[in-house]
Design a protein around this motif. Structure first.
Motif, PDB file in Angstrom:
ATOM      1  N   HIS A 179       0.806  -1.230   0.000  1.00  0.00           N
ATOM      2  CA  HIS A 179       0.000   0.000   0.000  1.00  0.00           C
ATOM      3  C   HIS A 179       0.836   1.276   0.000  1.00  0.00           C
ATOM      4  O   HIS A 179       0.387   2.317  -0.459  1.00  0.00           O
ATOM      5  N   PHE A 198      -5.169   4.556  -2.644  1.00  0.00           N
ATOM      6  CA  PHE A 198      -6.040   3.396  -2.905  1.00  0.00           C
ATOM      7  C   PHE A 198      -7.497   3.653  -2.528  1.00  0.00           C
ATOM      8  O   PHE A 198      -7.811   4.460  -1.646  1.00  0.00           O
ATOM      9  N   MET A 226      -0.067  -4.661  -4.223  1.00  0.00           N
ATOM     10  CA  MET A 226      -0.963  -3.623  -3.715  1.00  0.00           C
ATOM     11  C   MET A 226      -0.484  -2.205  -3.994  1.00  0.00           C
ATOM     12  O   MET A 226      -1.273  -1.262  -3.953  1.00  0.00           O
ATOM     13  N   THR A 230      -2.530   1.916  -4.889  1.00  0.00           N
ATOM     14  CA  THR A 230      -2.181   3.278  -4.475  1.00  0.00           C
ATOM     15  C   THR A 230      -1.865   4.149  -5.687  1.00  0.00           C
ATOM     16  O   THR A 230      -2.266   5.297  -5.757  1.00  0.00           O
ATOM     17  N   ARG A 236      -9.015  -1.402  -2.669  1.00  0.00           N
ATOM     18  CA  ARG A 236      -8.186  -2.338  -1.906  1.00  0.00           C
ATOM     19  C   ARG A 236      -8.907  -3.679  -1.897  1.00  0.00           C
ATOM     20  O   ARG A 236     -10.103  -3.757  -2.210  1.00  0.00           O
TER      21      ARG A 236
END
Ligand code: 48F
Length: 518
Positions: A179, A198, A226, A230, A236
């Motif tokens: 993230h 995100f 992930m 972002t 997410r």
């Protein structure tokens, strides 16, 4: 009383740790690929890239590897995977169970440790407790490496830790920091890209979107896992991991394609052979294949790798009189190249020394000008020029054997003057160099250029003429034997001119009493 363990003491133990770490670190200061983040997507990408014999380093700020893959969510160590992600579990030998149609569950520790082990088994190396701090940016803002420091240093107050970071160079960098998208965020700080942050959770959509978006976000920088949510503002996904593993797999595929750019693949050897047979009717033309595979015995690989590594030019403005003993890492790199497991990037070799080395690979009975040995390589080489006292990259070095470099054809002849002027502007403005190349499309030979084979035919003929009359070149700029220094001249002599050879050379070809074999 003697114990069961070997009688080695503290000093040997310490020395082993220090020297092994230092050797490996020194070797990985220059890699094919650096992955920042050792979570599921980074590990998967690293495993698949390293599997091809490519040099991969994963930089991880924690002591432990695995990121969020140990724990499913909410501190509970069961990880879920939606179809088709179970294919990767099978590939890694991770046990799992189908809970409802298309949803699978595995033990976090088992899944994560198997993935880490597989990355290690395939040759990935790790710098853990190492935090990504910044990027190395080169011409046109291309990402060319990372700046890192020890994690504990970043955690201590500045007044007691004025410790500068160090930089590691790589052909490609992958952001797998989850993230945080730390690497892309650095680019954003420098005004080179933007990230969206995100979005809210939506499991059904997010996994597909992650796979769709996996790719290069900036020259030299690929994003996986992930971090993509972002960068692109994707939803997410919560504690399900199929997309992390599959995104790593896609990132690896893209990285390998990028790393293979500039290789000799675009060269159609059969086309060159047909051409030679047509031009040199009385000459026997034979394709031998990889000289290392053919003429280098297994036990000679290490020595040959050492010799090639020692022909590397460290500084283009200093003539290397006596060669330094190459570093362990440089020798290992050449070993992998000889075995066909990796490719050369940014390494410049001394062309004449390389030629001497290749000479030793030629069977003894064929080491004469009667045989025209022509060797194609994607190694970039240069020769020393006494006039301006520096090395200049070359397309070819003629002799026994003649060597022709496909990367040399792109890098050695100078590009149009306007290109360099504009390139400076692009660099100052941090603009994309690929766009600049587009503006000059066709004006010079580029990697994967479909004209490569046609152009190389002219260089092959230069090698032939070297053996035949002792001079590979012609003064006529429209003759294929013209010694071109500019890309425009290469394009004209090999592709643009109305005739292939000047009158004199055409006649030599037509009348030639060719006694040699090749
Ligand atoms: O967070 P992480 O597991 O990222 P991922 O591979 O997988 C995401 C899932 O775990 C989960 C999810 C999907 O199921 O939502 O979150 O995309 O692993 C990221 C790794 O990067 C390291 C961090 O410690 C972790 O191991 N990392 C982050 N920033 C840095 C870093 C940094 N600046 N330097 C070095 N490593």
């Amino acid at each position: 009383m003697a114990g069961n363990f070997s009688p080695v003491g503290e000093k040997e133990v310490t020395r082993t740790i220090v020297s092994e770490f230092a050797t490996q670190f020194a070797e990985y200061v220059e890699c094919d690929c650096i992955i920042v983040g050792g979570g599921p997507s980074g590990l998967m990408a690293g495993r698949n890239i390293a599997r091809e014999g490519t040099k991969v380093l994963i930089v991880e700020r924690n002591n432990y590897l695995g990121g969020g893959f140990w724990i499913g969510g909410y501190l509970m160590n069961k990880v879920t995977i939606r179809h088709p992600g179970e294919r990767i579990l099978d590939e890694l030998g991770i046990p799992y169970r189908e809970v409802v149609g298309g949803l699978f569950v595995a033990d976090g520790p088992h899944a994560c440790s198997k993935l880490i082990a597989s990355a290690c088994d395939n040759g990935v190396k790790f710098a853990n407790m190492t935090i990504f701090d910044d990027l190395v940016l080169k011409e046109g803002g291309r990402v060319a490496g990372v700046v890192v420091n020890w994690t504990p240093i970043s955690a201590l107050p500045k007044e007691i830790t004025c410790v500068d970071p160090v930089a590691l160079e790589a052909t490609l960098v992958i952001d797998a920091t989850g993230h945080d998208a730390q690497v892309v965020r650095k680019l954003e700080e420098r005004g080179l890209t933007t990230t969206k942050g995100f979005g809210a959770m939506w499991v059904e959509r997010s996994e597909d979107l992650i796979l769709e978006h996996t790719g290069e976000v900036h020259p030299g920088l690929i994003v996986t896992g992930m971090a993509l949510s972002t960068v692109y503002g994707l939803p997410r996904m919560g504690p399900t991991f199929g997309a992390m593993l599959l995104s790593g797999e896609i990132a690896a595929k893209i990285a390998l394609e990028k790393l293979h750019e500039g290789a000799a693949e675009a060269l159609n050897i059969e086309g060159i052979v047909q051409y030679l047979r047509k031009k040199l009717k009385q000459v026997e033309v034979e394709v031998r294949g990889d000289p290392f595979a053919l003429y280098l015995p297994q036990d000679g690989v290490l020595d040959c790798a050492r010799k090639i590594a020692s022909t590397k030019i460290q500084d283009a403005t200093r003539k290397a009189s006596s060669r330094q003993e190459p570093l362990y890492g440089e020798i290992e790199y050449e070993k992998r190249r000889i075995l066909g497991k990796t490719r050369a990037f940014g390494v410049l070799y001394d062309g004449l020394e390389l030629q001497r080395l290749f000479f030793e690979l030629i069977p003894r009975g064929e080491r004469s000008l009667e045989f025209v040995h022509i060797l194609f390589t994607n190694r970039l080489f240069a020769t020393w020029d006494e006039h301006d006292r520096r090395y200049h990259a070359r397309v070819s070095v003629y002799g026994i054997p003649s060597i022709i470099s496909t990367t040399g054809l792109v890098e050695a002849p100078a590009k149009p003057r306007d290109y360099y002027l504009l390139k400076q502007q692009y660099e100052v403005l941090g603009k994309d160099l690929l766009e600049l190349k587009d503006r000059f499309k066709g004006a010079f030979i580029d990697y994967e250029d479909e004209r490569l084979t046609e152009v190389v035919k002219g260089y092959v003929m230069q090698a032939v003429f070297y053996s035949l009359v002792g001079d590979p070149f012609c003064q006529d700029s429209g003759c294929r034997l013209y010694n071109a220094h500019w890309q425009e001249e290469v394009v004209f002599a090999q592709l643009g001119s109305e005739y292939e050879f000047c009158q004199r050379h055409r006649k030599l070809l037509e009348d030639g009493e060719w006694a040699s074999k090749g």
